[in-house]
Design an enzyme around this catalytic site. Structure first.
Site, PDB file in Angstrom:
ATOM      1  CB  SER A  39      36.292  38.036  41.661  1.00 52.46           C
ATOM      2  OG  SER A  39      37.235  37.279  42.389  1.00 52.46           O
ATOM      3  CE  LYS A  40      43.259  43.369  42.883  1.00 49.40           C
ATOM      4  NZ  LYS A  40      43.327  44.650  43.552  1.00 49.40           N
ATOM      5  NE  ARG A  41      38.436  38.298  46.760  1.00 52.20           N
ATOM      6  CZ  ARG A  41      37.139  38.069  46.806  1.00 52.20           C
ATOM      7  NH1 ARG A  41      36.696  36.892  47.140  1.00 52.20           N
ATOM      8  NH2 ARG A  41      36.277  39.019  46.543  1.00 52.20           N
TER       9      ARG A  41
END
Ligand code: GLU
Ligand code: ZN
Length: 364
Positions: free
Chosen positions: A251-253
């Site tokens: 994920s981007k996070r």
């Protein structure tokens, strides 16, 4: 039948590795059969709109070599299809679906819905839209529309079951009871993702819908839309997600989840594309290094995996090093030069540096 696939991202400002993989597979599948690959920007959710996001998608696809074959003319080049430029089309089809009984006008206000939702949840059940407005008379609807009352258009889910075929997951049947009469056209006059997606896949004559498994559970609703219009249903190919590890999606996070993250770190674009191709697709041979041209030949739906793929940064780095070693001396110098300069090696014997470094550098 012409094979026609599309990549249909929502512009979020970021092209996730999983998204790029979907685009790549859709591109390869179309190209393998001399078909067409289409880019469609699904931007009807104005709340999620991100400035400049569409440009990130164009430039990444172009850079990766995934050029699309059709689209509105933008000065000698194909633009992608952009859904907000097509709003009148969805309105027309929504009205047609109402006339066919597959959808209906709903005038319920947010407050009215909240009251009914609370009553249902208080009784321990999950709220589904209760088809209240399905039972309004024709005259009632006409007069409310004439008065300019705000409305949405909802899908009229019939009783029964829905079955659809996925080329990876096989035949899937769901009870329509589990489906909600979702909004197709919003009060702002724009379609929801669900509706625009189906109308466009039909109008763009998409033969194979390739996308992530997160859409598997929505596919029955889409099928009912195709049926409501009397349209042929496309074939589906749903692909499992790209994971960071066995538990978590990439994920981007967590950073390092987009094409740009890796390009900026100095991975070569051919190596990124090659690595992504192997994330969930098995060529069935020992070959691991593929050019885009070779991938077009080798790709097949049979090689796609049913289980999630785990992103292995070490493997990508290994593959990238293979590409670095295979660069011509000129290309190696081109990539290395900015680093030589940054390292203050101006005026050194670059030819000697090249010879020492090319076999050892893994990433620029
Ligand atoms: N707009 C959807 C997304 O961003 C595309 C889903 C599809 O390919 O049908 O994920
Ligand atoms: Zn209503």
């Amino acid at each position: 039948m012409e094979i026609r696939t599309r990549f249909a991202p929502s512009p979020t400002g970021y092209l996730h590795i999983g998204g790029l993989r979907t685009a790549l597979y859709a591109y390869l599948f179309a190209k393998k059969y001399n078909g067409k690959f289409i880019l469609r920007i699904e931007d009807t959710d104005q709340e999620r709109f991100v400035e400049g996001a569409t440009e990130v998608i164009y430039s990444t696809l172009h850079e990766a070599g995934l050029n699309w074959d059709e689209g509105p003319d933008i000065g000698g080049d194909y633009g992608p299809y952009v859904q907000t430029d097509r709003r009148d089309i969805y309105k027309k089809y929504a009205e047609e679906l109402v006339a066919r009984g597959g959808a209906y006008y709903c005038f319920c206000t947010k407050d009215e819905l909240d009251v009914r939702r609370e009553a249902v949840t208080a009784a321990g059940e999950t709220f589904k839209y209760d088809k209240h407005c399905l039972h309004l008379s024709k005259d009632e609807i006409k007069s409310r529309l004439a008065q300019g009352c705000p409305y949405v258009i909802r899908q009229n889910i019939p009783a029964g079951t829905t079955t659809f075929e996925d080329l990876i997951f096989g035949s899937i049947t769901v009870d329509n009871d589990t489906l909600d009469d979702n909004v197709l056209m919003k009060a702002d006059g724009l379609p929801t993702y669900n509706f625009a997606n189906v109308v466009d896949d039909h109008l763009m004559q998409i033969s194979h819908v390739m996308r992530g498994t997160e859409y598997l559970s929505s596919s029955p609703k889409y099928n009912l839309l195709y049926e409501g219009f009397g349209w042929e249903v496309p074939l589906y190919i749903h692909m499992p997600p790209v994971m960071k590890n066995a538990q978590k999606k990439l994920s981007k996070r967590d950073g390092d989840a987009s094409y740009d993250d890796f390009a900026q770190k100095g991975y070569l674009k051919d190596a990124i594309v090659n690595y992504i191709a192997l994330l969930g697709w098995n060529p069935g041979t020992m070959q691991e290094k593929f050019t885009l041209e070779e991938l077009k030949e080798a790709f097949s739906v049979e090689g796609l995996s049913k289980s999630p793929a785990i992103f292995d940064a070490a493997k990508m780095t290994w593959l990238n090093a293979e590409y670095v070693r295979a660069l011509s001396p000129e290309d190696f110098r081109k990539y290395a030069l900015p680093y030589y300069e940054k390292a203050g090696l101006l005026g050194y014997r670059y030819d000697i540096l090249d010879r020492i470094l090319q076999p050892r550098v893994e990433i620029f």
